[in-house]
Design a protein around this motif. Structure first.
Motif, short mmCIF file in Angstrom:
data_model
loop_
_atom_site.label_atom_id
_atom_site.label_comp_id
_atom_site.label_asym_id
_atom_site.label_seq_id
_atom_site.Cartn_x
_atom_site.Cartn_y
_atom_site.Cartn_z
N LEU A 153 3.53 -12.47 -2.52
CA LEU A 153 4.01 -11.48 -2.82
C LEU A 153 3.54 -9.90 -2.86
CD1 LEU A 153 3.23 -13.22 -6.38
CD2 LEU A 153 5.54 -13.27 -4.52
N GLU A 154 4.98 -9.30 -2.29
CA GLU A 154 4.48 -8.06 -1.60
C GLU A 154 4.35 -7.05 -2.98
OE1 GLU A 154 6.18 -7.97 2.03
OE2 GLU A 154 4.38 -8.51 3.19
N PRO A 155 4.31 -6.61 -4.12
CA PRO A 155 4.97 -5.81 -4.69
C PRO A 155 4.42 -4.48 -4.88
CG PRO A 155 3.40 -7.36 -6.06
CD PRO A 155 3.43 -7.85 -4.38
N GLY A 156 5.21 -3.59 -4.92
CA GLY A 156 4.78 -2.02 -4.92
C GLY A 156 5.14 -1.10 -6.04
N ARG A 157 6.64 -1.24 -6.15
CA ARG A 157 6.86 -0.28 -7.73
C ARG A 157 6.94 -0.71 -8.65
NH1 ARG A 157 10.95 3.14 -6.49
NH2 ARG A 157 12.36 1.86 -4.24
N SER A 158 6.32 -2.00 -8.73
CA SER A 158 6.95 -3.22 -9.80
C SER A 158 5.01 -2.46 -9.78
CB SER A 158 6.80 -4.54 -9.79
OG SER A 158 6.67 -4.80 -9.13
N ILE A 183 13.96 -7.56 1.00
CA ILE A 183 15.26 -7.55 1.29
C ILE A 183 16.25 -5.94 1.19
CG2 ILE A 183 16.60 -9.88 1.29
CD1 ILE A 183 16.54 -9.18 -1.71
N GLY A 184 14.61 -4.93 0.09
CA GLY A 184 14.88 -3.78 -0.98
C GLY A 184 13.88 -3.26 -1.89
N SER A 185 14.60 -2.53 -2.49
CA SER A 185 13.28 -1.83 -3.05
C SER A 185 14.12 -1.38 -4.68
CB SER A 185 12.53 -1.07 -2.57
OG SER A 185 11.36 -0.47 -3.30
N VAL A 195 1.00 -1.51 0.49
CA VAL A 195 -0.08 0.23 0.11
C VAL A 195 0.72 1.38 0.06
CG1 VAL A 195 -1.21 1.44 1.39
CG2 VAL A 195 -2.08 -1.22 0.98
N LYS A 196 1.60 1.31 0.64
CA LYS A 196 2.45 2.79 0.78
C LYS A 196 3.09 2.81 -0.30
CE LYS A 196 7.40 0.66 1.84
NZ LYS A 196 7.30 -0.74 1.71
N ALA A 197 3.66 2.26 -1.75
CA ALA A 197 3.73 2.61 -3.04
C ALA A 197 3.07 3.55 -3.47
CB ALA A 197 4.56 1.31 -4.23
N LEU A 201 7.40 -13.53 0.79
CA LEU A 201 8.84 -12.39 0.43
C LEU A 201 9.23 -11.57 0.30
CD1 LEU A 201 8.72 -15.84 -3.07
CD2 LEU A 201 9.46 -15.56 -0.37
N GLY A 202 7.77 -10.76 0.10
CA GLY A 202 8.69 -9.21 -0.35
C GLY A 202 8.13 -9.00 -1.25
N GLY A 203 8.66 -7.86 -1.53
CA GLY A 203 8.15 -6.73 -2.85
C GLY A 203 10.11 -6.58 -3.35
N GLY A 204 9.84 -5.33 -3.76
CA GLY A 204 11.51 -5.66 -4.12
C GLY A 204 11.51 -5.15 -5.71
N LEU A 205 10.82 -6.10 -6.67
CA LEU A 205 11.02 -5.84 -8.21
C LEU A 205 11.12 -4.59 -8.46
CD1 LEU A 205 12.01 -8.54 -9.53
CD2 LEU A 205 9.37 -8.39 -10.45
N GLY A 206 12.30 -4.60 -9.22
CA GLY A 206 12.54 -2.57 -9.49
C GLY A 206 11.58 -3.00 -11.13
N VAL A 244 0.29 -3.88 4.37
CA VAL A 244 0.51 -3.09 5.34
C VAL A 244 1.38 -2.48 5.83
CG1 VAL A 244 -2.26 -2.74 4.73
CG2 VAL A 244 -1.14 -3.22 6.77
N VAL A 245 1.72 -0.84 6.68
CA VAL A 245 2.39 -0.28 7.55
C VAL A 245 2.20 0.55 7.83
CG1 VAL A 245 4.76 -1.28 6.11
CG2 VAL A 245 3.92 0.67 5.52
N SER A 246 0.89 0.38 8.55
CA SER A 246 1.16 1.27 10.07
C SER A 246 -1.20 1.04 9.86
CB SER A 246 0.65 3.07 9.16
OG SER A 246 0.06 3.43 8.18
C1 LIG Z 1 8.32 -1.20 0.55
C2 LIG Z 1 7.91 -2.72 0.86
C3 LIG Z 1 7.40 -3.91 0.01
C4 LIG Z 1 6.97 -3.54 -0.88
O1 LIG Z 1 8.38 -2.90 -2.11
P1 LIG Z 1 8.54 -2.09 -4.07
O2 LIG Z 1 10.06 -2.42 -4.16
O3 LIG Z 1 7.48 -1.10 -3.65
O4 LIG Z 1 7.50 -3.73 -4.04
C5 LIG Z 1 6.78 -4.62 0.58
N1 LIG Z 1 6.99 -5.23 1.73
C6 LIG Z 1 7.49 -4.33 2.73
C7 LIG Z 1 7.70 -5.43 3.55
C8 LIG Z 1 7.77 -3.28 2.35
O5 LIG Z 1 8.31 -2.85 3.39
#
Ligand SMILES: *Cc1c(COP(=O)(O)O)cnc(C)c1O
Length: 415
Positions: free
Chosen positions: A272-277, A200-202, A59-61, A236-241, A80-82
């Motif tokens: 899976l938690e994609p945001g940016r992608s 692990i990162g974005s 959601v934060k993206a 696995l979180g998000g992070g795909l560029g 979500v983070v809040s």
């Molecule tokens: C920010 C965040 C994401 C999303 O990362 P993107 O790089 O935008 O895909 C997913 N999971 C967690 C826990 C995050 O903090």
């Protein structure tokens, strides 16, 4: 910018000319393509079709209700983070049972809200957080569904501010500490240990760090299983560029191939938690040229626009590159300029030393890749009202967030 293309020198989004949108809603404005959002989400489901999985959009993206409603309509969940993001996700129609809650600083109040809503998973990041969650759950006679976030100490090769899985980062726990915490949680009647997770990162542009992280998580899953703790989720979180400036990040299919291989045989549902992608390249920020400031003497030539760091912070915060193109190509020669906003900071820039078609006041520019961490990071700095957000679908467009008014600006203030 697949859904953003020129027709006869005019930049369109899907079936709508951007000039028309700017005339109707003013600038600066964030303009999102529904088709791009839907396609980007579908790419994940297609890539992971062969394994049990759930896409929980981060959601934060970009967190406006219309975007979250589009996510919910497609059957996806949310990360979500809040408490505020939880509120938004629920309000937009994301089922609580598809919401995961990440972040290092959840308060007792936020935990209670999420427990009462009945979310799918708390991604717990520390021992004191787990203790508090247990207490809050007990007070409410609830059982909290828990995954423990692992810090796998993998270098994502990205900007330091968005590298979150390195040992020195504040996120998650080293694998041995995560193991101990999962075991402790499994003995707690107020908690249900359902998974392990990492992020692990974005803006990662290679699949290898994802695979390395999953391999470390797989070892942990095996250790837990050997000790009688059977999990359901591997998050696995998000992070795909995305492609901002010629990067070629893995596609969701390439990403899926790497992580499915690394998690093969575990029998877990992948979260899976994609945001940016999902949203990054599904949006441009429209801005209008105010002045062409050219003092000469070898000094930079500034194109001063009505969009600023308060609207799109990424260039100022990360030195990030965003492509900037004219909404109408005039054929005027390109010159090297810095595109800057009205905010009183020398760090307020959208682009530096960039070739751009010569512009005159009133010309419209489109700032590319603006969807992720664009509007959601915007602020009222310099008492600037926040931009409008517009959602395009085919040839139709609608304002999904009004431009703020001066009343909005001072709401809640007392003197
Ligand atoms: C920010 C965040 C994401 C999303 O990362 P993107 O790089 O935008 O895909 C997913 N999971 C967690 C826990 C995050 O903090």
């Amino acid at each position: 910018m697949d859904y953003f293309s020129y027709r006869d020198s005019e930049l369109w989004v899907e079936g709508a000319p951007l000039r028309k949108i700017a005339e109707a809603v003013g600038t600066p404005a964030f303009v999102y393509s529904s088709a791009a959002l839907r396609d980007n989400l579908a790419a994940y489901d297609k890539a992971f079709a062969q394994v049990p999985h759930l896409v929980c959009y981060s959601v934060k993206a970009a967190s406006s209700l219309a975007i979250l409603a589009l996510v919910a309509k497609g059957g996806r969940g949310a990360d979500v983070v809040s408490g505020g993001e939880l509120y938004r996700a629920l309000k937009a129609g994301v089922p609580a049972g598809k919401i995961v809650y990440s972040g290092v600083g959840k308060t007792a109040g936020e935990m209670a809200e999420a427990l009462d809503a009945g979310i799918m998973l708390f991604n717990v990041e520390s021992e004191p957080e787990l203790d508090l969650l247990s207490r809050v759950a007990r007070e409410r006679s609830k059982k909290a569904p828990v995954a423990v976030r692992v810090n796998p100490d993998v270098d994502p090769g990205t900007h330091p501010y968005v590298a979150t899985g390195l040992r020195e980062s504040k996120f998650g726990l080293p694998p041995d500490a995560a193991l101990a915490l999962c075991l402790r949680a499994s003995q707690d009647p107020a908690l249900e240990v359902l998974g392990v997770d990492c992020h692990i990162g974005s803006q990662l542009t290679s699949a290898a760090p994802f695979a390395a992280a999953v391999e470390r998580l797989a070892v942990l899953v095996g250790d837990l299983s050997a000790r009688g703790v059977k999990l359901r989720y591997l998050d696995l979180g998000g992070g795909l560029g995305i492609n901002y400036n010629g990067e070629s990040p893995p596609t969701p299919a390439e990403y899926a191939a790497a992580v499915i291989k690394a998690s093969d045989g575990l029998g877990l549902t992948l979260v899976l938690e994609p945001g940016r992608s999902v949203v990054g390249n599904a949006c441009v920020m429209l801005t209008t040229v105010l002045y062409d400031k050219n003092v000469g003497g070898g000094r930079p030539r500034f194109v001063i626009v009505d969009g600023a760091m308060s609207d799109l912070l990424r260039p100022s915060l990360y030195g990030a590159y965003h492509g900037i193109v004219p909404v109408r190509k005039t054929g005027a020669p390109e010159i090297k300029v810095s595109v800057v906003g009205p905010v009183c900071e020398s760090g307020d820039f959208l682009a530096r030393d960039r070739p751009l078609q010569t512009v005159v006041p009133g010309d419209l520019l489109a700032v590319g890749s603006a969807g992720a961490y664009g509007f959601s990071m915007s602020s009222n700095y310099n008492s600037r009202t926040r931009a409008a957000e517009v959602l395009v679908d085919g040839g139709a467009f609608r304002v999904v967030r009004d431009r703020e008014s001066y009343d909005d600006l001072t709401r809640g203030e007392h003197f």
